[in-house]
Motif scaffolding. Structure first.
Motif, PDB file in Angstrom:
ATOM      1  N   ARG A  19      -2.222 -23.081  20.523  1.00 52.55           N
ATOM      2  CA  ARG A  19      -1.904 -23.765  21.732  1.00 52.55           C
ATOM      3  C   ARG A  19      -0.350 -24.136  21.479  1.00 52.55           C
ATOM      4  NH1 ARG A  19      -7.144 -27.219  20.935  1.00 52.55           N
ATOM      5  NH2 ARG A  19      -5.810 -28.664  20.031  1.00 52.55           N
ATOM      6  N   VAL A  20       0.267 -23.096  22.095  1.00 49.00           N
ATOM      7  CA  VAL A  20       1.902 -22.921  21.964  1.00 49.00           C
ATOM      8  C   VAL A  20       2.533 -24.359  22.901  1.00 49.00           C
ATOM      9  CG1 VAL A  20       2.055 -20.724  21.434  1.00 49.00           C
ATOM     10  CG2 VAL A  20       1.988 -21.235  23.761  1.00 49.00           C
ATOM     11  N   CYS A  21       1.822 -24.485  23.909  1.00 45.09           N
ATOM     12  CA  CYS A  21       2.548 -25.571  24.796  1.00 45.09           C
ATOM     13  C   CYS A  21       2.343 -26.862  24.169  1.00 45.09           C
ATOM     14  CB  CYS A  21       1.475 -25.578  26.096  1.00 45.09           C
ATOM     15  SG  CYS A  21       1.835 -23.760  26.842  1.00 45.09           S
ATOM     16  N   ALA A  22       1.116 -27.058  23.315  1.00 44.85           N
ATOM     17  CA  ALA A  22       0.973 -28.595  22.875  1.00 44.85           C
ATOM     18  C   ALA A  22       2.073 -29.142  21.983  1.00 44.85           C
ATOM     19  CB  ALA A  22      -0.352 -28.644  22.087  1.00 44.85           C
ATOM     20  N   TYR A  23       3.069 -28.354  21.583  1.00 46.89           N
ATOM     21  CA  TYR A  23       4.272 -28.765  20.698  1.00 46.89           C
ATOM     22  C   TYR A  23       4.948 -29.724  21.439  1.00 46.89           C
ATOM     23  CZ  TYR A  23       2.260 -26.274  16.683  1.00 46.89           C
ATOM     24  OH  TYR A  23       1.453 -25.788  15.757  1.00 46.89           O
ATOM     25  N   CYS A  24       5.066 -29.411  22.986  1.00 46.08           N
ATOM     26  CA  CYS A  24       5.962 -30.151  23.685  1.00 46.08           C
ATOM     27  C   CYS A  24       5.212 -30.989  24.727  1.00 46.08           C
ATOM     28  CB  CYS A  24       7.010 -29.339  24.369  1.00 46.08           C
ATOM     29  SG  CYS A  24       8.242 -28.642  23.271  1.00 46.08           S
ATOM     30  N   HIS A  25       3.994 -30.338  25.418  1.00 42.31           N
ATOM     31  CA  HIS A  25       3.298 -31.082  26.552  1.00 42.31           C
ATOM     32  C   HIS A  25       1.970 -31.448  26.016  1.00 42.31           C
ATOM     33  CE1 HIS A  25       6.663 -29.963  28.678  1.00 42.31           C
ATOM     34  NE2 HIS A  25       6.603 -28.575  28.311  1.00 42.31           N
ATOM     35  N   THR A  26       1.387 -32.141  26.959  1.00 44.55           N
ATOM     36  CA  THR A  26      -0.019 -32.745  26.768  1.00 44.55           C
ATOM     37  C   THR A  26      -0.719 -32.982  28.142  1.00 44.55           C
ATOM     38  OG1 THR A  26      -1.658 -34.074  25.890  1.00 44.55           O
ATOM     39  CG2 THR A  26       0.736 -35.024  26.308  1.00 44.55           C
ATOM     40  N   PRO A  27      -1.793 -32.456  28.568  1.00 41.41           N
ATOM     41  CA  PRO A  27      -2.440 -33.026  29.796  1.00 41.41           C
ATOM     42  C   PRO A  27      -2.852 -34.591  29.903  1.00 41.41           C
ATOM     43  CG  PRO A  27      -3.880 -31.740  28.437  1.00 41.41           C
ATOM     44  CD  PRO A  27      -2.576 -31.705  27.740  1.00 41.41           C
ATOM     45  N   HIS A  28      -3.044 -35.085  28.759  1.00 40.55           N
ATOM     46  CA  HIS A  28      -3.323 -36.587  28.896  1.00 40.55           C
ATOM     47  C   HIS A  28      -2.472 -37.288  27.708  1.00 40.55           C
ATOM     48  CE1 HIS A  28      -6.736 -35.227  31.024  1.00 40.55           C
ATOM     49  NE2 HIS A  28      -7.046 -34.375  30.135  1.00 40.55           N
TER      50      HIS A  28
END
Length: 259
Positions: free
Chosen positions: A54-63
Motif C-alpha cells: 500500500r504505497v499511498c498509506a505512508y502519506c495518506h489515509t482515508p480515515h
C-alpha cells in the motif's frame, strides 16, 4: 493551485536512492518510484503497508487523518515535522521570506521526510526507522533542511510574480527589455505565465495561494517537483528527480531563470 492539483504536487528534492532507482520511468506513478516507501521500510513484518504494497498509506489515509492546526494536510497519515527553518539568504535575492510562514502549503509535508527529523516509513501508529540523513545504501546523501537549515537551498515561501508584488518581472518568453532596475524585482526571472520546458504547465499552475500573504502565489517545493511521478519531465533513463522539466541542459532552471 487547487487541492486536486496540489495532491499531485507535494515534494522537494527527491529521495536519494540506489542505482536500482536511477532508471525509474518518469510519469509512471508512485509504485516502484523513489517515493514508493515500501522499498525503504525498517519495520519488517510489523508493517502492514509494506506487506500489502500500500504505497499511498505512508502519506495518506482515508480515515482518521491528521488535522492539527491550519496546516495543509490532505488526508495526511505521516508525522509532520516540527522544525523551525532558516530560509535561504544571499546578497543577490530581493525576495522577502518570513521563516514563520515559508512552509505554507505542501512544503512542510515534503520536509516531514526530507529534513531528516522523521523517518520516511513513519505512518499511522508505526514509528519508522529510516531517516533520510542515514548514510547507507538507501540514503547516501544528507537530508535537505537538516536541523532546519535551508540557508543554502533554493528559496521557497516568497511571492513569485511581479503582478502580485513578487520578484519575477518577466518576460514569459524571450529576453527582457532592460530599463532601470527596481529593487525587489528581477528582470531575469520569467513571470508566472511562462511554461516549463517540454510541458504545457505554467509556473502559475505550481504556485501556492498563500493565506498569510493575502492570497498571493508563493513558490513551494511543488513548484519544481511532482511527488506522484505523473507530470514530471525527467529524461528517460536518467535519475528521476521528479522534476517538472528535464535536468538536461538545466532546462528546469531555465524555465524560470533567463540566462
Amino acid at each position: 493551485m487547487n487541492k486536486k492539483t496540489v495532491l499531485s504536487a507535494l515534494s522537494i528534492v527527491a529521495l536519494a536512492g540506489t542505482v536500482a532507482f536511477a532508471g525509474t520511468a518518469p510519469r509512471s506513478g508512485i509504485p516502484g518510484s523513489i517515493h514508493d516507501m515500501t522499498q525503504y521500510g525498517a519495520l519488517g513484518g510489523s508493517d502492514p503497508e509494506a506487506q500489502q504494497g500500500r504505497v499511498c498509506a505512508y502519506c495518506h489515509t482515508p480515515h482518521h487523518a491528521i488535522t492539527e492546526g491550519n496546516d495543509y494536510l490532505p488526508l495526511w497519515s505521516h508525522t509532520v515535522t516540527t522544525q523551525t527553518f532558516t530560509p535561504y539568504a544571499s546578497a543577490t535575492i530581493d525576495a522577502n521570506i518570513d521563516p514563520t510562514t515559508m512552509m505554507e502549503g505542501p512544503s512542510k509535508l515534503c520536509m516531514s521526510c526530507h529534513d531528516g527529523s522523521v523517518a520516511v516509513d513513519t505512518h499511522y501508529a508505526f514509528n519508522g526507522g529510516k531517516k533520510l540523513q542515514q548514510d547507507d545504501n538507501l540514503f547516501s546523501t544528507p537530508a535537505v533542511g537538516q536541523n532546519g537549515n535551508l540557508s543554502n537551498d533554493h528559496p521557497i515561501g516568497f511571492i513569485y510574480d511581479d503582478a502580485d508584488g513578487g520578484v519575477a518581472k518577466g518576460p514569459a518568453t524571450g529576453d527582457p527589455t532592460l530599463g532601470s532596475h527596481t529593487d525587489g524585482k528581477d528582470e531575469w526571472i520569467r513571470t508566472k505565465s511562462a511554461k516549463y520546458a517540454g510541458s504545457n504547465l505554467t509556473i502559475a499552475d505550481r504556485l501556492w495561494v498563500s493565506a498569510s500573504q493575502g492570497g498571493k502565489p508563493i513558490m513551494t517545493c511543488a513548484t519544481c517537483h511532482d511527488v506522484h511521478n505523473k507530470k514530471n519531465q525527467d529524461a528517460v533513463g536518467a535519475t528521476n528527480y521528479l522534476l517538472l522539466a528535464s535536468n538536461t541542459g538545466s532546462a528546469l532552471c531555465l524555465s524560470c531563470h533567463i540566462k
